[in-house]
Structure formats: structure tokens, C-alpha cells
Design a protein around this motif. Sequence first.
Motif, PDB file in Angstrom:
ATOM      1  N   LEU A   1     -12.789  34.256 -17.874  1.00  0.00           N
ATOM      2  CA  LEU A   1     -11.438  33.538 -16.905  1.00  0.00           C
ATOM      3  C   LEU A   1     -12.077  33.674 -15.373  1.00  0.00           C
ATOM      4  O   LEU A   1     -12.768  34.779 -14.897  1.00  0.00           O
ATOM      5  N   SER A   2     -11.426  32.815 -14.713  1.00  0.00           N
ATOM      6  CA  SER A   2     -11.775  32.727 -13.225  1.00  0.00           C
ATOM      7  C   SER A   2     -11.335  33.990 -12.442  1.00  0.00           C
ATOM      8  O   SER A   2     -10.578  34.785 -12.970  1.00  0.00           O
ATOM      9  N   LYS A   3     -12.153  34.398 -11.446  1.00  0.00           N
ATOM     10  CA  LYS A   3     -11.815  35.721 -10.876  1.00  0.00           C
ATOM     11  C   LYS A   3     -11.062  35.555  -9.567  1.00  0.00           C
ATOM     12  O   LYS A   3     -10.589  36.316  -8.758  1.00  0.00           O
ATOM     13  N   LYS A   4     -10.626  34.140  -9.368  1.00  0.00           N
ATOM     14  CA  LYS A   4      -9.942  33.725  -8.067  1.00  0.00           C
ATOM     15  C   LYS A   4      -8.617  34.175  -8.057  1.00  0.00           C
ATOM     16  O   LYS A   4      -7.830  33.751  -9.057  1.00  0.00           O
ATOM     17  N   VAL A   5      -8.044  34.744  -6.897  1.00  0.00           N
ATOM     18  CA  VAL A   5      -6.762  34.880  -6.938  1.00  0.00           C
ATOM     19  C   VAL A   5      -6.419  34.336  -5.365  1.00  0.00           C
ATOM     20  O   VAL A   5      -6.801  34.850  -4.362  1.00  0.00           O
ATOM     21  N   TRP A   6      -5.374  33.344  -5.450  1.00  0.00           N
ATOM     22  CA  TRP A   6      -4.695  32.697  -4.624  1.00  0.00           C
ATOM     23  C   TRP A   6      -3.616  33.485  -3.813  1.00  0.00           C
ATOM     24  O   TRP A   6      -2.921  33.955  -4.815  1.00  0.00           O
ATOM     25  N   GLU A   7      -3.552  33.628  -2.397  1.00  0.00           N
ATOM     26  CA  GLU A   7      -2.537  34.481  -1.956  1.00  0.00           C
ATOM     27  C   GLU A   7      -1.623  33.279  -1.371  1.00  0.00           C
ATOM     28  O   GLU A   7      -1.925  32.484  -0.460  1.00  0.00           O
ATOM     29  N   ILE A   8      -0.394  33.344  -2.104  1.00  0.00           N
ATOM     30  CA  ILE A   8       0.723  32.373  -1.893  1.00  0.00           C
ATOM     31  C   ILE A   8       1.780  32.801  -0.714  1.00  0.00           C
ATOM     32  O   ILE A   8       2.558  33.792  -1.523  1.00  0.00           O
ATOM     33  N   PRO A   9       1.800  32.684   0.196  1.00  0.00           N
ATOM     34  CA  PRO A   9       2.951  32.958   1.190  1.00  0.00           C
ATOM     35  C   PRO A   9       4.457  32.562   0.505  1.00  0.00           C
ATOM     36  O   PRO A   9       4.624  31.285   0.261  1.00  0.00           O
ATOM     37  N   VAL A  10       5.241  33.604   0.586  1.00  0.00           N
ATOM     38  CA  VAL A  10       6.587  33.086   0.086  1.00  0.00           C
ATOM     39  C   VAL A  10       7.649  33.784   1.181  1.00  0.00           C
ATOM     40  O   VAL A  10       7.636  34.922   1.325  1.00  0.00           O
ATOM     41  N   CYS A  11       8.496  33.061   1.478  1.00  0.00           N
ATOM     42  CA  CYS A  11       9.633  33.587   2.404  1.00  0.00           C
ATOM     43  C   CYS A  11      10.879  34.042   1.261  1.00  0.00           C
ATOM     44  O   CYS A  11      11.511  32.945   0.999  1.00  0.00           O
ATOM     45  N   TYR A  12      11.013  35.054   0.984  1.00  0.00           N
ATOM     46  CA  TYR A  12      12.256  35.297  -0.154  1.00  0.00           C
ATOM     47  C   TYR A  12      13.463  35.413   0.820  1.00  0.00           C
ATOM     48  O   TYR A  12      13.573  36.558   1.541  1.00  0.00           O
ATOM     49  N   SER A  13      14.320  34.522   0.670  1.00  0.00           N
ATOM     50  CA  SER A  13      15.603  34.845   1.468  1.00  0.00           C
ATOM     51  C   SER A  13      16.694  33.879   0.918  1.00  0.00           C
ATOM     52  O   SER A  13      16.396  33.022   0.371  1.00  0.00           O
ATOM     53  N   PRO A  14      17.907  34.281   1.037  1.00  0.00           N
ATOM     54  CA  PRO A  14      19.156  33.651   0.511  1.00  0.00           C
ATOM     55  C   PRO A  14      19.028  32.060   1.068  1.00  0.00           C
ATOM     56  O   PRO A  14      19.299  31.242   0.437  1.00  0.00           O
ATOM     57  N   GLU A  15      18.690  32.095   2.372  1.00  0.00           N
ATOM     58  CA  GLU A  15      18.661  30.474   2.835  1.00  0.00           C
ATOM     59  C   GLU A  15      17.856  29.594   2.148  1.00  0.00           C
ATOM     60  O   GLU A  15      18.044  28.652   2.166  1.00  0.00           O
ATOM     61  N   LEU A  16      16.517  30.173   1.829  1.00  0.00           N
ATOM     62  CA  LEU A  16      15.786  29.520   0.980  1.00  0.00           C
ATOM     63  C   LEU A  16      15.537  29.481  -0.421  1.00  0.00           C
ATOM     64  O   LEU A  16      15.004  28.840  -1.046  1.00  0.00           O
ATOM     65  N   GLY A  17      16.245  30.491  -1.079  1.00  0.00           N
ATOM     66  CA  GLY A  17      16.425  30.671  -2.557  1.00  0.00           C
ATOM     67  C   GLY A  17      17.835  31.194  -2.673  1.00  0.00           C
ATOM     68  O   GLY A  17      18.124  32.107  -2.887  1.00  0.00           O
ATOM     69  N   GLU A  18      18.545  29.956  -3.077  1.00  0.00           N
ATOM     70  CA  GLU A  18      20.046  30.164  -3.167  1.00  0.00           C
ATOM     71  C   GLU A  18      20.369  31.126  -4.232  1.00  0.00           C
ATOM     72  O   GLU A  18      21.485  31.799  -4.171  1.00  0.00           O
ATOM     73  N   ASP A  19      19.631  31.390  -5.053  1.00  0.00           N
ATOM     74  CA  ASP A  19      20.257  32.257  -6.169  1.00  0.00           C
ATOM     75  C   ASP A  19      19.394  33.677  -6.052  1.00  0.00           C
ATOM     76  O   ASP A  19      19.898  34.696  -7.141  1.00  0.00           O
ATOM     77  N   LEU A  20      18.872  33.972  -5.249  1.00  0.00           N
ATOM     78  CA  LEU A  20      18.193  35.422  -4.810  1.00  0.00           C
ATOM     79  C   LEU A  20      19.142  36.463  -4.928  1.00  0.00           C
ATOM     80  O   LEU A  20      19.132  37.206  -5.833  1.00  0.00           O
ATOM     81  N   ASN A  21      20.260  36.394  -4.097  1.00  0.00           N
ATOM     82  CA  ASN A  21      21.243  37.727  -4.182  1.00  0.00           C
ATOM     83  C   ASN A  21      22.017  37.443  -5.721  1.00  0.00           C
ATOM     84  O   ASN A  21      22.183  38.920  -6.101  1.00  0.00           O
ATOM     85  N   GLU A  22      22.391  36.573  -6.229  1.00  0.00           N
ATOM     86  CA  GLU A  22      23.037  36.769  -7.482  1.00  0.00           C
ATOM     87  C   GLU A  22      22.288  37.293  -8.720  1.00  0.00           C
ATOM     88  O   GLU A  22      22.692  37.830  -9.250  1.00  0.00           O
ATOM     89  N   LEU A  23      20.698  36.633  -8.508  1.00  0.00           N
ATOM     90  CA  LEU A  23      20.075  37.201  -9.714  1.00  0.00           C
ATOM     91  C   LEU A  23      19.826  38.481  -9.790  1.00  0.00           C
ATOM     92  O   LEU A  23      19.787  39.531 -10.623  1.00  0.00           O
ATOM     93  N   ALA A  24      19.798  39.138  -8.221  1.00  0.00           N
ATOM     94  CA  ALA A  24      19.535  40.519  -8.208  1.00  0.00           C
ATOM     95  C   ALA A  24      20.801  41.256  -8.713  1.00  0.00           C
ATOM     96  O   ALA A  24      20.693  42.316  -9.424  1.00  0.00           O
ATOM     97  N   LYS A  25      21.995  40.630  -8.266  1.00  0.00           N
ATOM     98  CA  LYS A  25      23.370  41.448  -8.833  1.00  0.00           C
ATOM     99  C   LYS A  25      23.412  41.380 -10.111  1.00  0.00           C
ATOM    100  O   LYS A  25      23.656  42.575 -11.047  1.00  0.00           O
TER     101      LYS A  25
END
Lengths: 286, 229
Positions: B81-105
Motif C-alpha cells: 500500500l501507498s506510503k503517501k499521507v495527505w494532510e487535509i486542513p479542516v475547520c471544525y466549527s458549528p458554523e461550518l459543520g451544523e451537527d458538530l455540537n449535537e453529535l458531541a452531545k
Amino acid sequence: MNLSLGKARIVFTAPGTSIQDAGRHHVASIGIPTAGVMDQKSYAWANHVLQNEENAAVLEISQPGLTLVFDHPTELSFAGAKVQIFLNGEAYNSGNTLLIRAGDEVKLGKFYSGRWLYLGIKSGFVTEKFYDSRSDFPFISRKFFRETGDILPYLPIDYSPQRNASPKWNTSWFEDEEVVAYRGPDWSLLSGELQQQLLKGSFRISTHSNRMGIQLEDLLPNTLPELPTNPVFPGTVQLSSGGKLMVLMRDAGLTGGYPRILQLSEDSISKIAQKRPGEVVRFHLE
Amino acid sequence: MKPSYIQITPNLGELLWNLPPSDELLALQLAYMDFLQSDWADELMSLRMGFTRISLQWKSPTSQEKFNRIVPNHQVSPKPLSKKVWEIPVCYSPELGEDLNELAKEKQILVEELIALHATPTYRIHFFGFLPGFFYLNGLHPLLHAPRKPIPRLSVPSGTVAIGGSQTGIYPRESPGGWHLIGQSPIVLFDPLRSPPVWAKYGDQVKFIPIDLAKFQSWSHDIPTFYLS
């Protein structure tokens, strides 16, 4: 040889009109769906009667009102849904091919039966190709569907074809209720009782039907698990946990996690494509 | 670890392994894909991969019959298997991920814990499906598994990072979707004008790098960077 392209101008269209051909088959590895005509059988016929190449691009139409004006001579063919046609305002009833002179206007009226009309043109429409296909598909082709005011290029003809008898426009093949299906990869997960219900029942086409898939209204309650995501194809019948049967069609994604219980035969994919909401299908196991 | 082959229709069949998705299985699937592409390409209409299957669409039923006879005797060795690891920036926030708070709860954890659980593992890309450029990842922490929403959203924005069942992924474009939305990446996953339109390959790995909203808004690279593991 006339090298300038003919142009068909869309004077009016309702939503749902698109350019289609046989679709894209070699780009599944990066997640691009096949697309292509919903009803391959009628598509083949539309090209055959014009002696076109098999994968020539046609216009796929699902609603009345489409009006086209052609600026060069050509020849058209019609297949699939049975539709009322007007040439320069007069009803045209002489079969499924039509010679066009420069300036002619073709307008579609009522759909008598079937869901998709194929309008073929001599040598095919020559719109832009993306990944070796002219089929419109969101974010792959520049056009997602065709709108009023759009121009469709074609190769004009410089002869007057003589055709004595126009081939018959046959729609009887999609009018009965039987669709032929093979056991899907997850068929064996269904209990004997569910298998019987599926094969003995009749299922109404719901209004939630489009180029991606055809939902059936009548439910098949089940307790099947969600499965690891695996490949699906046009004609795959999936069964959701809520009991919904979904027949995947040409624009469907390439993979899915619901059990794949049936796979329709090629002819039956074309047949179910022509069914209108409210019409009924019965599955016949091959 | 030999697959079996089932014929579904005269032109369609499937190689299947009765194993859960894993790196080991993927290495075998990729070896099989190479074999099919080198020895059977002319007879195949299309080839599709899933977590535990490879589907083969044949140009003719005779080709399928022929293939069916060789499968039981065919041996492949797993493809490294490939050894490549892609680094993907993600902004985790309720403005950009509407279910973030609810899923944590629902999971009875803090939002910060959810983010850490999501951003710590390296995930393996198994295949593309669903939408052009949508990759299926394996490796989501079991605590974050969450059944798909009973009613899908009509529209999920492009770049949204989400969780559905035992999987996590990024919507490459605006689409309907039934997964739980937890953030958004500024990366472009599919660009039809680029050749190839995707930057990743089957078998590559992915790591999510949390970024804040300011960095998300000023992000200017379409393609992520990678390192070799």
C-alpha cells in the motif's frame, strides 16, 4: 463539403432536457457516474433509423413544449415516448423521421405515453465532449441540462435523402408491467417470505423519480443491515432500511451501502425508464 | 484470502471477499485491480471497487464465462500500500459543520474530544464513489460511528466533512446528504479541468489537520500537501 456547423436554437424548453449519448464507462475509478441515455433501447433506434454511429448524441426530453429552430438542413428521428409533433405549426403524423429545411421549427406537444423522448439528428449533435462523452452531467460537463436560448450544433447535410417508408414508432414494448431482473449480490439476505413478497407484489413508480433513480411507492418492510459500501450500477435495485425500493438509473453514484437485491436486465432498465409516476411494475426473476 | 466470483447478469459479476474492510483486504483488491487492468481490459466495459467487492461489467457474456473459469486457480500477491499521507486542513466549527455540537452531545463527549478523535488517526482511501471525487475512508474511531440521519439534508455545501455510519468523508461538491456534518475543508477534491481531476489515489492515506476559521477563510491552496509515512 459544407464545413460550417448547423445550429439548432432552443426557443423554449421545460426543465429536464439534456444532451445524452452512451455515457462514460472508463472514469468510474475516480467516482464519475456513467450518465448517458435513460432508455438505451429507444436511443439505439433513434440512431439506427438515421444510420448514425451507435454513440451519436441525441436530445433527451421529458416534458411537452420543447421548441427548436434549425438553421441548416438535416434529418431528425424520434423514439421512446409517443409525443405529438408540430412542424412549422402543423401536426406531423408521418412516422418517426422528419426532413428539416433551413428555418424549420419543430415543436413538441402532448406526451401520449412514455416518459423520455429521444430526438436524434443526422450524424448526432456535436456539443462538447467531456471524458469521451457528450452526456450532460453536473460538474463534469459545462452544461448540466439544456435551457431556453441554448444553441445545439450539428453537421448539416448537403443532400436530400429519399425515404419512402418511415419506420414504425413502436411503444408497446414498454407498456406492460413486467420487468426482468436477476438476483442481486445481496438477494440471499432476504428471507424466503420477503423474496416472495417482492416477486408476487406490484410496485407503483413514485414521483421521486429522476435520472439518478426511480423510487417505488409500495414498501417492503425489512430488518436487513446496512452493509459495507460496494459498487452499484444502473438497474441495481436497492432496499433501504425503511423498506423503500430504489431502482438506480444512469446518473446514480457508483457505490452504495443498502442491500443490492436485484439487478434489472438492460432491456428492463429501458422499460422502467419509460414508466411514469403512478404506473406499476412487477419483477420477473430471470 | 482468495475471492469467489458471482455472476449477477450475463454481463455483470462480482469478486467478493467475506471479510471486513481492512488494509490487508485492500492490498489484495488492488493487486486484483492491477491484474484485471493488465490482462482483461479489452474485454471489460467497466471496473468498480467497493470495501469488500470488485464489480466487473463485461463487454460480452463469453468473456465473463472465460473469466469465471480462471478465478479459482488465479493467485495474486497483495500489492504494497501507498506510503503517501495527505494532510487535509479542516475547520471544525458549528458554523461550518451544523451537527458538530449535537453529535458531541449524543456521544457525551466534549466538542474538543470529538475533534481530537476525528483528527488523530490516519485514514486509508479505499475507493472513489457516490460523487465524482468522493473517497471512502476506513479508520474512523468506533466512538464516532453514528447512524445516517433518517431524513437526508437537501443540500450539503461543497467541502463539508461528515460522519455516516462507520465512515467519514468530504463532500466534493454541493449535494444532498444524510451524514452528520462536523466541519469543512477549503481543499478542492475534484476539479474537472485538472488532469487527473483528483489528487489522491486508491490506497493513499489521509490525515485531518484542524485549522481555525481565519485560516479557513484565507486558505489559498487547492491541493493538500503530503508526507511519506
